[in-house]
Design a protein around this motif. Structure first.
Motif, PDB file in Angstrom:
ATOM      1  N   ALA A 177       5.225   3.359   2.066  1.00  0.00           N
ATOM      2  CA  ALA A 177       4.885   2.046   1.515  1.00  0.00           C
ATOM      3  C   ALA A 177       4.735   1.098   2.692  1.00  0.00           C
ATOM      4  O   ALA A 177       5.592   1.046   3.582  1.00  0.00           O
ATOM      5  N   TYR A 178       3.639   0.345   2.702  1.00  0.00           N
ATOM      6  CA  TYR A 178       3.314  -0.538   3.821  1.00  0.00           C
ATOM      7  C   TYR A 178       2.930  -1.907   3.282  1.00  0.00           C
ATOM      8  O   TYR A 178       2.105  -2.008   2.374  1.00  0.00           O
ATOM      9  N   ALA A 179       3.533  -2.949   3.826  1.00  0.00           N
ATOM     10  CA  ALA A 179       3.194  -4.331   3.481  1.00  0.00           C
ATOM     11  C   ALA A 179       2.389  -4.907   4.646  1.00  0.00           C
ATOM     12  O   ALA A 179       2.968  -5.344   5.646  1.00  0.00           O
ATOM     13  N   SER A 227       6.995  -1.389   6.963  1.00  0.00           N
ATOM     14  CA  SER A 227       6.763  -0.148   6.235  1.00  0.00           C
ATOM     15  C   SER A 227       8.076   0.591   6.026  1.00  0.00           C
ATOM     16  O   SER A 227       9.071   0.347   6.710  1.00  0.00           O
ATOM     17  N   THR A 228       8.054   1.494   5.070  1.00  0.00           N
ATOM     18  CA  THR A 228       9.191   2.347   4.761  1.00  0.00           C
ATOM     19  C   THR A 228       8.656   3.548   3.996  1.00  0.00           C
ATOM     20  O   THR A 228       7.441   3.705   3.861  1.00  0.00           O
ATOM     21  N   CYS A 229       9.525   4.399   3.495  1.00  0.00           N
ATOM     22  CA  CYS A 229       9.053   5.564   2.760  1.00  0.00           C
ATOM     23  C   CYS A 229      10.030   5.915   1.648  1.00  0.00           C
ATOM     24  O   CYS A 229      11.105   5.331   1.532  1.00  0.00           O
ATOM     25  N   GLY A 230       9.626   6.879   0.833  1.00  0.00           N
ATOM     26  CA  GLY A 230      10.466   7.367  -0.253  1.00  0.00           C
ATOM     27  C   GLY A 230      10.001   8.736  -0.680  1.00  0.00           C
ATOM     28  O   GLY A 230       8.915   9.183  -0.315  1.00  0.00           O
ATOM     29  N   ALA A 231      10.802   9.392  -1.481  1.00  0.00           N
ATOM     30  CA  ALA A 231      10.491  10.741  -1.948  1.00  0.00           C
ATOM     31  C   ALA A 231       9.400  10.744  -3.012  1.00  0.00           C
ATOM     32  O   ALA A 231       8.752  11.767  -3.242  1.00  0.00           O
ATOM     33  N   ARG A 246       8.181   2.237  -3.474  1.00  0.00           N
ATOM     34  CA  ARG A 246       7.974   0.853  -3.947  1.00  0.00           C
ATOM     35  C   ARG A 246       9.278   0.066  -3.887  1.00  0.00           C
ATOM     36  O   ARG A 246       9.316  -1.072  -3.430  1.00  0.00           O
ATOM     37  N   LYS A 247      10.371   0.676  -4.332  1.00  0.00           N
ATOM     38  CA  LYS A 247      11.674   0.015  -4.281  1.00  0.00           C
ATOM     39  C   LYS A 247      12.088  -0.217  -2.829  1.00  0.00           C
ATOM     40  O   LYS A 247      12.574  -1.290  -2.465  1.00  0.00           O
ATOM     41  N   ASN A 248      11.869   0.780  -1.983  1.00  0.00           N
ATOM     42  CA  ASN A 248      12.273   0.673  -0.584  1.00  0.00           C
ATOM     43  C   ASN A 248      11.495  -0.397   0.165  1.00  0.00           C
ATOM     44  O   ASN A 248      12.051  -1.060   1.045  1.00  0.00           O
ATOM     45  N   ILE A 249      10.209  -0.585  -0.167  1.00  0.00           N
ATOM     46  CA  ILE A 249       9.445  -1.625   0.540  1.00  0.00           C
ATOM     47  C   ILE A 249       9.943  -3.002   0.130  1.00  0.00           C
ATOM     48  O   ILE A 249      10.002  -3.912   0.956  1.00  0.00           O
ATOM     49  N   HIS A 252       0.877  -1.171   0.000  1.00  0.00           N
ATOM     50  CA  HIS A 252       0.000   0.000   0.000  1.00  0.00           C
ATOM     51  C   HIS A 252       0.911   1.216   0.000  1.00  0.00           C
ATOM     52  O   HIS A 252       1.788   1.329   0.857  1.00  0.00           O
ATOM     53  N   ILE A 253       0.709   2.106  -0.943  1.00  0.00           N
ATOM     54  CA  ILE A 253       1.529   3.312  -1.020  1.00  0.00           C
ATOM     55  C   ILE A 253       0.616   4.519  -0.893  1.00  0.00           C
ATOM     56  O   ILE A 253      -0.378   4.630  -1.609  1.00  0.00           O
ATOM     57  N   PHE A 254       0.942   5.379   0.057  1.00  0.00           N
ATOM     58  CA  PHE A 254       0.122   6.570   0.269  1.00  0.00           C
ATOM     59  C   PHE A 254       1.016   7.744   0.623  1.00  0.00           C
ATOM     60  O   PHE A 254       2.161   7.568   1.041  1.00  0.00           O
TER      61      PHE A 254
END
Length: 89
Positions: free
Chosen positions: A19-21, A27-31, A37-40, A9-11
């Motif tokens: 990004a959360y699985a 979970s993780t995040c990105g700019a 998506r890559k970080n998750i 889930h990306i929000f």
């Protein structure tokens, strides 16, 4: 390690994309959405590799709703993603 599928889930949260699985509670995040998506994928890979090294992977996957079918872990199937609203007093 076998292939293991998961939902991402990306929000947007402020200026970051989270990004959360949910199956694995990672979970993780990105700019931007692509980076999130890559970080998750990296975060889930690290989580699963660490669990495998600690010999807890089978237990974690079973507790997360995965089912071992032969040599493949089948992910839990989500049947709905709803946005609900509650009124608070």
């Amino acid at each position: 390690m076998n292939n293991i599928s998961f939902t991402a889930h990306i929000f947007k949260e402020g200026e970051m994309y989270v990004a959360y699985a949910p199956e694995l509670d990672v979970s993780t995040c990105g700019a931007d959405p692509g980076e999130a998506r890559k970080n998750i994928q990296d975060a889930v890979r690290g989580f699963l590799e660490t669990a495998e090294e600690m010999n807890t992977l089978k237990q974690i996957l079973e507790e997360s709703g995965y089912i071992l079918e032969g040599n493949t872990w089948r992910a839990p199937e989500f049947v709905s993603l709803d946005r609900l609203t509650l009124s608070l007093p």
